[in-house]
Every structure is written in C-alpha cells, then in structure tokens.
Design an enzyme around this catalytic site. Structure first.
Site, short mmCIF file in Angstrom:
data_model
loop_
_atom_site.label_atom_id
_atom_site.label_comp_id
_atom_site.label_asym_id
_atom_site.label_seq_id
_atom_site.Cartn_x
_atom_site.Cartn_y
_atom_site.Cartn_z
N SER A 127 37.44 48.58 45.73
CA SER A 127 36.15 47.90 45.80
C SER A 127 35.51 47.93 47.18
O SER A 127 34.30 47.77 47.30
CB SER A 127 36.28 46.46 45.31
OG SER A 127 37.19 45.77 46.12
N HIS A 133 36.71 47.60 38.31
CA HIS A 133 35.42 48.11 38.79
C HIS A 133 35.03 49.40 38.07
O HIS A 133 34.33 50.26 38.65
CB HIS A 133 35.45 48.34 40.30
CG HIS A 133 35.37 47.06 41.08
ND1 HIS A 133 34.18 46.41 41.32
CD2 HIS A 133 36.33 46.31 41.64
CE1 HIS A 133 34.41 45.31 42.01
NE2 HIS A 133 35.71 45.22 42.22
N LYS A 168 32.98 41.32 35.28
CA LYS A 168 32.08 42.18 36.07
C LYS A 168 31.08 42.83 35.10
O LYS A 168 30.17 42.16 34.65
CB LYS A 168 32.90 43.19 36.88
CG LYS A 168 33.89 42.50 37.85
CD LYS A 168 34.50 43.46 38.82
CE LYS A 168 35.73 42.88 39.51
NZ LYS A 168 35.46 41.76 40.42
#
Ligand SMILES: Cc1ncc(COP(=O)(O)O)c(C=O)c1O
Length: 394
Positions: free
Chosen positions: A181, A209, A240
């Site tokens: 990240s 991610h 997310k």
C-alpha cells in the site's frame, strides 16, 4: 496513577516531537470523490474507495433492506446463534468470485490475518513473509508457533533462500501482500507461484488493495497475473473497494476454510458481521459482475492521472495501481506540497520517515472509479500550480 499519567504524557510528547502524531481530519458527510469536511468541501484523493461504491445508492439500498429484513445485528458469534442465510450467501459468492472452494467471513481483514497462521501452522512448520507485509500479517504470524523467515521485499532470490533454509519444515507457507500500500506495487505472483510449486509451499496472498478492481474483471492480483488456481489462500477486506464499511474474509479450499471455522479465534470468539454489511457485500459482488465498466473506469482513471502527472514533470513510481506515489524525496517539501494541496481543496496525504525510508518522502494519491475526468485534471493542475509555487518542479 500519576506515574502512569506522567508516562502517558511523556510518550505522547515524544511522538509529537518526532513529528509522528497522527491527526484525524473530520469528514462531515458520506465518503466519496468529493466530500464535506470541517474545513470546507474537498476533492478526495486519499481513500480506498477504489470503485466508488462506499456511498453508492444501490449499496445503501441493499443495506437498508437488510436492516428491515434481517435486523441491525445478531448479538452472537457465528457458531452459537449468529449465522444468517445472507452470511452463507456472501461466503459462497466470495468463494465463487475469487475461484476457491469456500470462504469464511471475519469482522475485518485484520482479523482474517490474525486468525490464519496459528490455525494452519505449528512449531514444525515455517512461515515465510515479505518484509513489507501489512501489520496484520506481522501480528498474525506472531501468534503462530511456526518458524519465521522474512525475505527482502519482492526479492525472488531471497525468497528462494528462505525456501531452501526451511526445507526441513513439515509445511511451509509463503505470505505476501498482493499490492503493497505504500508503493502501489504488485507482488511478482508468477515467480512466487513458480517457487512455491518447486518447493511445495503453500501460497497465501492478502489482496486487500486488489479485490474488486485489479485484473480484467476485478478478481485481484491472481487474475491480473493469470495465476488463478495457483494461489492457495486469499485474505481480503470488504472495507476498501467492496463497499468500504468493514469486514474481511479468507478464501481457500473447503478443508482449509472448515478448519478455520473450527479453530480460528477471531471467528470463534467475536461477533458476526452485521446484516447491512453482509447484504451490501453481496450486492457489491453482483454489481462488479453486472457492470464491468466500473473496474474499467478505475483502470482508465488511474492511467489518465499517472500519464498527466508524469507529463507535468512529477516523478511517479511506475505501475498500474490506483495508489500513485508522487516521489518528492525531501520531507519538508513533501509536507509543504501536501498542505498546499489540502488548502486548495484537494485532499491528499504526505508520508515521510519513519513511515517510509529517509529521503523517500512522498504524497500518496489514490484514484477512484468515481472521479470524473474533470476532477482528475483539476487535481493534476492543482499539483502543478502548487509545486511550481514551492519550486518543486521547474
Ligand atoms: C494489506 C492489508 N491487509 C489488511 C488490512 C486490514 O483490513 P481491514 O481494514 O479489513 O482490517 C489492510 C488495511 O489497511 C491492508 O492494507
């Protein structure tokens, strides 16, 4: 008591002196490409809202409907009285979406990682971890009795060394973030798969991610690299791209998931995911499949921003991920540029030592499918103006 309070104060002071105090910026409305904050309106370029679904009307509708039909919460862990039909449905959908036999839900991906290694590995086993893996992986590994090996970030020769050194272990498990990240770089999964197959090691990937937007149809890094079926375990988050509320999961073979249901402590000893989050998670996966243009938009927005920033004269770590680190090097310049951007209504975050190595300070921008072309162009123009004013670019 006073001694303890003195200690607390001195700790807080030393955090402040080191410039490490984390301050929270208060948003006064929903998450989105543009947001209302205590300091006025802003365009948001620092959220994990990769698909723009955090406040999407269809997601809100599903959450509202679940409140009405399944209630607010279940007041129970899964195995006592906390499993609703929608929990089973979401687990089936996640497994199908990612191409695994089954999946198991947790309150967060932090918990999914916390409850993984201890169950699968004992003292006679080894866990081999990329040095830049997420904190939840590090903590999860700490909870297991397995022998620990750490390889240099994305360094395949060093991973091979760890695999050779751990040859005496009963089982070996390699764990990596799918996307790191701080840099937005992807783990080299084809090479990692080759090494794991050669050494008969289990491969686990934390795709927090990536799930929902990386790869042609958004399945994640294993789709991007065309290694679906070669990764044994995926952990990821609903917090997310997949709606952005909270929740996590582990997808793996049926046997692996069944053992996790029997032994994984954050699953056994923590409350079930609330119905609105579960129902919204189901809807998110349906939307990703029914409307692939959202994944495509995330990818084209990312390319637009990366190209325009490079043309504007900024140094950007190359890649394809919507995490775009704008490398500035100097700590003070980085913070000055981040402040100037925020003052101009573009929400971004600067990272400097010790979060990133000394001399590698950067602003980390995150692009969303919800950004319009105009918003992306506005961010680039603002970056350029502010950087020119500060003498960062010529
Ligand atoms: C790679 C990675 N794993 C796990 C997590 C934790 O996810 P969650 O917010 O669902 O606990 C994060 C979130 O920052 C992450 O970036």
């Amino acid at each position: 008591m006073d001694t303890n309070r003195d200690w607390l104060r001195s700790e807080l002071e030393s955090i402040e002196e080191a410039g490490l105090t984390k301050r929270e910026r208060v948003i006064t409305g929903p998450q989105g490409a543009s947001i209302h904050t205590e300091n006025g309106d802003a365009l948001n370029f620092c959220a994990n809202n990769y698909l723009g679904l955090s406040s999407h009307p269809e997601i809100l509708k599903s959450a509202h409907q679940a409140l009405d039909s399944f209630g607010y919460g279940v007041s129970s862990v899964r195995f006592i009285c906390g499993t609703q039909s929608i929990h089973k449905e979401l687990e089936r959908k996640v497994a199908e979406f990612l191409g695994f036999g089954d999946s198991i839900l947790y309150s967060s991906c932090f918990d999914a990682n916390g409850g993984l290694f201890e169950v699968l590995l004992g003292a006679e086993d080894a866990v081999i971890s990329d040095e830049l893996n997420h904190a939840s992986i590090i903590d999860g590994v700490r909870l297991s009795k397995a022998q620990r090996y750490r390889y240099k970030h994305a360094d395949m020769a060093d991973l091979a060394r760890c695999l050779e050194e751990s040859a005496g272990a009963r089982f070996r498990l390699v764990i990596t973030d799918g996307v790191f990240s701080m840099h937005g770089d992807l783990a080299p999964l084809p090479e990692i798969c080759d090494l794991c197959e050669k050494h008969q090691a289990i491969l686990a990937v934390d795709d927090s991610h990536a799930t929902g937007f990386i790869g042609k149809t958004g399945r994640g890094t294993h789709e991007h690299f065309d290694v679906m079926g070669r990764v044994d375990i995926i952990t990821s988050t609903l917090g997310k791209a997949l709606g952005g509320a909270s929740g996590g999961f582990t997808a793996a073979s049926r046997e692996t998931v069944e053992l996790l249901r029997q032994r994984s402590r954050p699953y056994l000893f923590s409350n079930s995911l609330p119905p609105p989050i579960v129902a919204a998670g189901i809807r998110v996966l349906d939307l990703i499949e029914a409307e692939p243009e959202r994944v495509a938009r995330s990818q084209s927005n990312t390319a637009r921003f990366r190209e325009a920033m490079t043309t504007a004269g900024f140094s950007i770590t190359p890649g394809i991920h919507p995490i775009v680190p704008i490398m500035l090097g100097d700590e003070r310049k980085t913070m000055a540029l981040a402040d100037a951007m925020n003052a101009r209504g573009i929400f971004v975050v600067g990272f400097s030592y010790p979060v990133v190595p000394k001399g590698q300070a950067r602003i980390r921008v995150q692009i969303s499918a919800a950004h319009t072309d105009e918003q992306i162009d506005q961010a680039v123009t603002t970056f350029r103006e502010a950087a020119l004013e500060l003498g960062i670019i010529g």
